[in-house]
Design an enzyme around this catalytic site. Structure first.
Site, short mmCIF file in Angstrom:
data_model
loop_
_atom_site.label_atom_id
_atom_site.label_comp_id
_atom_site.label_asym_id
_atom_site.label_seq_id
_atom_site.Cartn_x
_atom_site.Cartn_y
_atom_site.Cartn_z
CG MET A 233 10.60 42.47 -16.49
SD MET A 233 12.36 42.16 -16.78
CE MET A 233 12.74 40.94 -15.53
CG MET B 54 18.47 44.74 -9.30
SD MET B 54 18.51 43.05 -8.70
CE MET B 54 18.34 42.15 -10.23
CG MET C 54 14.92 46.01 -12.54
SD MET C 54 15.59 44.35 -12.34
CE MET C 54 17.23 44.60 -13.02
N GLY D 116 21.15 35.19 -18.22
CA GLY D 116 22.24 35.27 -17.25
C GLY D 116 22.69 33.88 -16.83
CG ASP E 299 15.72 40.31 -18.12
OD1 ASP E 299 16.30 39.29 -17.74
OD2 ASP E 299 15.96 41.45 -17.67
CG HIS F 196 20.49 42.72 -19.62
ND1 HIS F 196 19.53 43.52 -20.23
CD2 HIS F 196 19.96 42.39 -18.41
CE1 HIS F 196 18.49 43.66 -19.42
NE2 HIS F 196 18.73 42.99 -18.31
CB SER G 297 21.87 39.02 -17.55
OG SER G 297 21.89 39.51 -16.23
C1 DX5 Z 1 16.09 39.91 -13.19
C2 DX5 Z 1 17.05 40.58 -14.14
C3 DX5 Z 1 17.56 39.67 -15.18
C4 DX5 Z 1 18.34 38.50 -14.68
C5 DX5 Z 1 18.01 37.34 -15.58
O1 DX5 Z 1 15.53 40.86 -12.36
O2 DX5 Z 1 16.42 41.66 -14.81
O3 DX5 Z 1 18.26 40.35 -16.22
O4 DX5 Z 1 19.72 38.68 -14.67
O5 DX5 Z 1 18.59 36.24 -15.04
P1 DX5 Z 1 18.33 34.76 -15.53
O6 DX5 Z 1 18.75 34.67 -16.97
O7 DX5 Z 1 19.18 34.00 -14.61
O8 DX5 Z 1 16.86 34.48 -15.35
ZN ZN Z 2 17.43 42.53 -16.65
#
Ligand code: DX5
Ligand code: ZN
Length: 232
Positions: free
Chosen positions: A136, A36, A67, A196, A174, A32, A7
């Site tokens: 999620m 948002m 999102m 991420g 994720d 990824h 991510s």
């Molecule tokens: C959260 C995102 C994720 C986010 C994950 O809303 O959809 O993709 O980047 O981040 P980490 O790996 O830091 O939890």
């Molecule tokens: Zn994500």
């Protein structure tokens, strides 16, 4: 096969191509891309212009996680700017079947995403028209949050539903995926791992991506061995 979908939300946006190259060198195979809108989630990130630039910087598939409210209005823009996979939040779609078909009609792979509080059973009618289901493992909106353990049961149930119906969608997770949680999600049945912070957070993306994938591959072998055990 287990794949690492790194991510870029946790990457350095001023050096995005370099960070993508590092995560790729570490074994990541999917980019990824978290979108948002400040409406569906309380945060704003990136959109089609960044996607357009990124498309020129990598040959890997780009997986756009929308999102956003009203995803239908933006699907053509994601197609035009280089998205390969597009997933939409179940909670944001009034006409989910139509939205998923719209994504496919633009030549992209459709996926559906469910929040931690949304049951997998709500997906029954679309499991045969998606390429992937994203469970999620945190509430969407921010990187760096703690993994929510109750989501593991959802991954297990989804893997079971897939087996019972002979379907082929892949299961993605994720949020909060790191060296402490990766084994449990893979053993539960996830094969597309979004990460991420655990890839980019320490500034050692090559090494950290590689180590995470190694743990995932070990867990994948353990899961396969368990499934092959007679009497199960
Ligand atoms: C959260 C995102 C994720 C986010 C994950 O809303 O959809 O993709 O980047 O981040 P980490 O790996 O830091 O939890
Ligand atoms: Zn994500």
């Amino acid at each position: 096969m287990t794949e690492l979908c790194f991510s870029i939300l946790a990457a350095d946006f001023a050096h995005l191509a370099d960070d993508v190259a590092k995560a790729t060198e570490g074994g990541g195979t999917v980019v990824h891309f978290d979108v948002m809108d400040g409406v569906f989630v309380p945060n704003i990130s990136i959109g089609p212009p960044v996607l357009n630039s990124l498309r020129k910087a990598t040959a890997l598939p780009i997986d756009c996680h929308l999102m956003i409210a009203n995803p239908d209005s933006y699907i053509p823009a994601f197609a035009d700017n280089g998205a390969d996979w597009v997933s939409v939040q179940w909670e944001a779609c009034k006409h989910l079947n139509r939205t998923l078909e719209l994504i496919r009609s633009h030549g992209m792979k459709p996926g559906v995403v469910i929040n931690p509080a949304t049951p997998v059973e709500f997906l029954t009618e679309v499991l045969d028209i998606v390429d992937h289901v994203l469970v999620m493992t945190v509430n969407p909106g921010f990187g760096g949050q703690a993994f929510i353990p109750s989501t593991l049961k959802k991954v297990e149930r989804l893997a079971q539903m897939r087996q019972e119906r002979g379907l082929e969608f892949r299961i993605q997770v994720d949020g909060g995926i790191d060296h402490t949680t990766v084994e449990s999600v893979v053993k539960a049945g996830a094969e597309l791992l979004v990460a991420g912070t655990s890839v980019f957070g320490r500034g050692q993306a090559v090494e950290d991506a590689r180590n995470l994938l190694e743990l995932a591959r070990k867990a994948e072998l353990a899961r396969k061995a368990e499934l092959a055990t007679p009497g199960r």
